[in-house]
Enzyme design. Structure first.
Site, PDB file in Angstrom:
ATOM      1  N   CYS A 169      45.540  39.010  36.087  1.00 39.36           N
ATOM      2  CA  CYS A 169      44.141  38.590  35.953  1.00 39.36           C
ATOM      3  C   CYS A 169      44.010  37.522  34.865  1.00 39.36           C
ATOM      4  O   CYS A 169      43.235  36.569  34.978  1.00 39.36           O
ATOM      5  CB  CYS A 169      43.247  39.773  35.614  1.00 39.36           C
ATOM      6  SG  CYS A 169      43.306  41.143  36.774  1.00 39.36           S
TER       7      CYS A 169
ATOM      8  N   ARG B 270      35.235  42.443  44.782  1.00 41.83           N
ATOM      9  CA  ARG B 270      35.743  41.339  43.980  1.00 41.83           C
ATOM     10  C   ARG B 270      37.169  41.627  43.491  1.00 41.83           C
ATOM     11  O   ARG B 270      38.038  40.746  43.500  1.00 41.83           O
ATOM     12  CB  ARG B 270      34.822  41.084  42.781  1.00 41.83           C
ATOM     13  CG  ARG B 270      35.268  39.985  41.845  1.00 41.83           C
ATOM     14  CD  ARG B 270      35.318  38.627  42.529  1.00 41.83           C
ATOM     15  NE  ARG B 270      36.647  38.288  42.996  1.00 41.83           N
ATOM     16  CZ  ARG B 270      36.913  37.332  43.869  1.00 41.83           C
ATOM     17  NH1 ARG B 270      35.956  36.617  44.410  1.00 41.83           N
ATOM     18  NH2 ARG B 270      38.144  37.098  44.243  1.00 41.83           N
TER      19      ARG B 270
ATOM     20  N   CYS C 206      40.562  39.488  44.257  1.00 42.25           N
ATOM     21  CA  CYS C 206      41.439  38.928  43.229  1.00 42.25           C
ATOM     22  C   CYS C 206      42.877  39.379  43.432  1.00 42.25           C
ATOM     23  O   CYS C 206      43.815  38.583  43.294  1.00 42.25           O
ATOM     24  CB  CYS C 206      40.957  39.341  41.844  1.00 42.25           C
ATOM     25  SG  CYS C 206      39.509  38.411  41.260  1.00 42.25           S
TER      26      CYS C 206
END
Length: 264
Positions: A174, A221, A225
């Site tokens: 991330c 979401r 990702c």
């Protein structure tokens, strides 16, 4: 409850105030979305969710007015910005989605396989309608996830490890995308977790995705990702998903939530 309700702000006002106070390519990258936020289709989704919340449904013919989302049975004002949190009745840290699943099955009598519970994505799903309504009652309030219980702290810490852990065929994490200011993927400016005024918009889900013409959740979401990082998909309601939400919500602590948001 009245004090919380008095602080709830229209999401376009919350975003406007953030832009006035901060210079950010991320916050201002979509002029069209900013202009259209007062007519955000997610507001209709929230209205439908309000009807569902108070409607007597399921095999038990019960509403969700006895569902405790963290501030007592039936209270929705201000609950979303204080999730994920530990719930004594389940012995788990839960996000909004997993808590709704618990309430819909234990109170209303739905089966986990019933479409009301199992269908999680898209504006037409009951789950998305309910999440959008509940989240909307925290717009403008500061993110303030509790860190009093040891499991709350443990989940937050596990989420931090996940955020920075590189993995997958592309060796991404991330942090690869979200620790630099004005970094881009193609035309999209990416939010920086180290800039709380950007990060609050990044985590303000549910939001209407213009490119997908649907309201999407935090879980959706995260799954997106992980797909982009070419890593295995996270299971909705799992400890892994909730840990990541615990970390990213803590990172926006004190910043006002924009709910529901409107995103590219």
């Amino acid at each position: 409850m009245a004090s919380h309700a008095a602080q709830v702000q229209p999401p376009e006002d919350v975003l406007g105030e953030l832009i006035e106070r901060n210079s950010s390519d991320y916050l201002t990258q979509s002029e069209q979305n900013i202009m259209m936020m007062p007519d955000n289709p997610a507001l209709w989704t929230a209205d439908e969710g309000k009807d569902l919340f108070y409607e007597e449904r399921g095999p038990n013919n019960k509403s969700l007015e006895t569902c405790d989302l963290g501030k007592g049975p039936g209270v929705v004002e201000g609950v979303y910005v204080e999730l994920p949190r530990y719930f004594e009745d389940t012995g788990r840290v839960m996000d909004l989605e997993s808590r709704l699943v618990y309430c819909m099955t234990s109170i209303q009598g739905f089966s986990p396989e019933d479409p009301e519970v199992k269908t999680r994505h898209g504006s037409s799903s009951d789950m998305m309608k309910l999440q959008t309504f509940i989240a909307s009652r925290s717009s403008g309030l500061p993110w303030n996830p509790p860190m009093d219980h040891p499991l709350e702290k443990a989940m937050r810490d596990a989420g931090e490890v996940m955020f920075y852990r590189r993995a997958g065929t592309s060796d991404f994490s991330c942090a690869t995308c979200h620790t630099n200011t004005s970094k881009r993927i193609r035309a999209s400016v990416l939010p920086n977790i180290n800039e709380p005024h950007e990060w609050t918009k990044a985590i303000s889900w549910p939001a209407f995705r213009v490119g997908q013409q649907n309201v999407r959740s935090s879980t959706h979401r995260i799954r997106g990702c992980y797909w982009q990082m070419r890593q295995p998909q996270i299971i909705p309601g799992s400890d892994a998903a909730i840990a990541l939400m615990s970390y990213w919500t803590d990172a926006a602590r004190g910043q006002p939530a924009i709910l529901p948001d409107k995103k590219r």
